[in-house]
Enzyme design. Structure first.
Site, PDB file in Angstrom:
ATOM      1  N   ASP A 188      10.383  16.316 -11.916  1.00 29.25           N
ATOM      2  CA  ASP A 188       9.786  15.034 -12.295  1.00 29.25           C
ATOM      3  C   ASP A 188       9.693  15.057 -13.821  1.00 29.25           C
ATOM      4  OD1 ASP A 188       8.054  12.969 -13.030  1.00 29.25           O
ATOM      5  OD2 ASP A 188       6.971  13.036 -11.135  1.00 29.25           O
TER       6      ASP A 188
ATOM      7  N   TYR B  14       1.067  15.604 -10.879  1.00 30.09           N
ATOM      8  CA  TYR B  14       0.589  14.254 -10.569  1.00 30.09           C
ATOM      9  C   TYR B  14      -0.085  14.255  -9.197  1.00 30.09           C
ATOM     10  CZ  TYR B  14       0.350   9.367  -9.497  1.00 30.09           C
ATOM     11  OH  TYR B  14      -0.112   8.131  -9.127  1.00 30.09           O
TER      12      TYR B  14
ATOM     13  N   ARG C 120      18.650  -5.807   0.418  1.00 30.87           N
ATOM     14  CA  ARG C 120      18.080  -4.471   0.603  1.00 30.87           C
ATOM     15  C   ARG C 120      19.131  -3.370   0.427  1.00 30.87           C
ATOM     16  NH1 ARG C 120      17.574  -2.569   5.316  1.00 30.87           N
ATOM     17  NH2 ARG C 120      17.166  -4.579   6.303  1.00 30.87           N
TER      18      ARG C 120
ATOM     19  N   LYS D 141       6.444   4.040 -16.389  1.00 33.35           N
ATOM     20  CA  LYS D 141       5.852   4.591 -17.604  1.00 33.35           C
ATOM     21  C   LYS D 141       6.747   4.318 -18.817  1.00 33.35           C
ATOM     22  CE  LYS D 141       2.507   5.968 -14.947  1.00 33.35           C
ATOM     23  NZ  LYS D 141       2.942   6.117 -13.600  1.00 33.35           N
TER      24      LYS D 141
HETATM   25  N1  PLP Z   1       5.179  11.141 -11.403  1.00 31.90           N
HETATM   26  C1  PLP Z   1       4.337  11.218 -12.440  1.00 31.90           C
HETATM   27  C2  PLP Z   1       4.416  12.386 -13.382  1.00 31.90           C
HETATM   28  C3  PLP Z   1       3.382  10.206 -12.649  1.00 31.90           C
HETATM   29  O1  PLP Z   1       2.543  10.299 -13.688  1.00 31.90           O
HETATM   30  C4  PLP Z   1       3.331   9.124 -11.723  1.00 31.90           C
HETATM   31  C5  PLP Z   1       2.326   8.052 -11.892  1.00 31.90           C
HETATM   32  O2  PLP Z   1       1.404   8.166 -12.675  1.00 31.90           O
HETATM   33  C6  PLP Z   1       4.223   9.103 -10.655  1.00 31.90           C
HETATM   34  C7  PLP Z   1       5.142  10.116 -10.519  1.00 31.90           C
HETATM   35  C8  PLP Z   1       4.187   7.986  -9.640  1.00 31.90           C
HETATM   36  O3  PLP Z   1       4.754   6.840 -10.194  1.00 31.90           O
HETATM   37  P1  PLP Z   1       4.367   5.348  -9.714  1.00 31.90           P
HETATM   38  O4  PLP Z   1       2.954   5.112 -10.124  1.00 31.90           O
HETATM   39  O5  PLP Z   1       5.377   4.516 -10.448  1.00 31.90           O
HETATM   40  O6  PLP Z   1       4.525   5.290  -8.245  1.00 31.90           O
END
Ligand code: PLP
Length: 350
Positions: A162, A91, A19, A187
């Site tokens: 992000d 998101y 961890r 992604k």
């Molecule tokens: N940020 C964005 C722009 C996303 O599109 C997503 C998921 O679709 C996330 C964060 C969250 O990622 P995760 O699904 O890997 O937890």
């Protein structure tokens, strides 16, 4: 490395326990950190990274609260919940997390149009944290990252971007003044729809140490196998992004000329395209149901092209049009993708 523990050693740099550290994490973090220009910390998912970054930024404001610019202290008032500035549409689970913190009186959320740097700057008065997403999911709005981060710095707010939709190949937020970059590595970075993974990258050693400590204490650690797959995916990210982007650009242009399409949202670069279908939710649902090569699915950034009507999710912000279908373009032949999409659009147009 598939190990939950490591041979005990007196060396303070020894990994000790799974961890705390793992050599596969370190390889992935080194690759992503090099691409972004900072120190990467990987997490069990994008949301684990988002949540850790929010908590670390709030803790930083608590620790430096007295040193915040005079305007910030005056406006928020002593003991007031710190202000977090966020995009109107981003998101949905990031917004849900921030709304939960607001409901618990831990933060105050201010929503802004991220395409308007002046509005972002005005909203930063007294703020502790600027949360940018650019391009935004699913509206594909693009922020002036440099201007917004410079304003955040002037206001003493931590600036986070992000950058999931951009990848480090299309945008380097740290070079543009961000304190932290966040990725859903699920992604494009991993790229094959087979892994959930997140990462935060920062050039600030104190923030990097705080993020690592948060991961250790809260336990949102990624599995080494997942990180290994992401590391393997990263080897082809430039090829996948180039190919998908060329197709996305072509599709965006053709979509603009289709009678079933009311509006195309495409920033001019990247692998994501959103379309607003004439005829509202029903027509959009018909498009999604009508494809054969495209996969109707949530998520994005895989080698296979996927699409979904985002408002089918109850949590999607209401500013997202009911008719909006988000397309994640993969690496298939662009003519095959167009033929499939055009047939579904023709059908929806009646
Ligand atoms: N940020 C964005 C722009 C996303 O599109 C997503 C998921 O679709 C996330 C964060 C969250 O990622 P995760 O699904 O890997 O937890």
């Amino acid at each position: 490395m598939l190990s939950s523990t490591f041979v005990a050693s007196e060396d303070p740099a020894a990994r000790g326990y799974g961890r705390y550290a793992n050599p596969t994490w370190e390889d992935f973090e080194s690759a992503l950190g090099t691409l972004e220009g900072g120190t990467a910390v990987t997490f069990a998912s994008g949301m684990a990274a988002v949540s850790a970054v929010v908590e670390v930024a709030l803790a930083r404001r608590r620790a430096t609260g007295d040193a915040a610019p005079a305007g910030a202290a005056r406006e928020a008032g002593p003991g007031a919940a710190p202000v977090v500035v966020v995009p109107t549409a981003a998101y949905n689970t990031t917004l849900a997390l921030l709304d939960e913190l607001a409901a618990a009186d831990r933060i105050t959320v201010r929503r802004v149009d991220v395409t308007d740097a002046e509005a972002v700057t005005a909203a930063l008065d007294g703020a502790a944290l600027l949360w940018l997403e650019s391009p935004t999911n699913p509206m594909l709005e693009v922020a002036d990252v440099a201007a917004c981060c410079a304003a955040a710095r002037r206001h003493g707010a931590t600036a986070v971007v992000d950058s999931t939709f951009a990848t480090p190949l299309r945008q380097l937020p740290l070079a543009l003044g961000a304190d932290v970059v966040v990725h859903s590595a699920t992604k494009l970075l991993a790229g094959h729809s087979d892994v959930l993974l997140g990462a935060a990258v920062t050039a600030d050693p104190d923030l990097a140490a705080a993020l690592r400590r948060h991961r250790t204490v809260h336990g949102a650690v990624p599995g080494p196998w997942e990180v290994w797959l992401a590391l393997r995916g990263l080897r082809t990210v430039h090829l996948r992004v180039d190919r998908a982007e060329a197709s996305a650009r072509e599709l965006a242009q053709r979509l603009r000329g289709h009678r079933a399409v009311e509006r195309v949202r495409y920033p001019g670069w990247g692998t994501m395209v959103s379309v607003e279908v004439r005829g509202g939710a029903q027509a959009a649902d018909r498009v999604v149901a009508g494809v054969a090569l495209w996969v109707p699915a949530t998520s994005l950034g895989g080698v296979e092209s996927t699409l979904e009507r985002r408002r089918r999710h109850a949590a999607e912000p209401p500013v997202v049009p009911e008719s909006l279908v988000r397309l994640s373009v993969g690496v298939e032949d662009v003519e095959d993708l167009w033929a499939d999409l055009r047939a579904a659009l023709d059908d929806a147009a009646g």
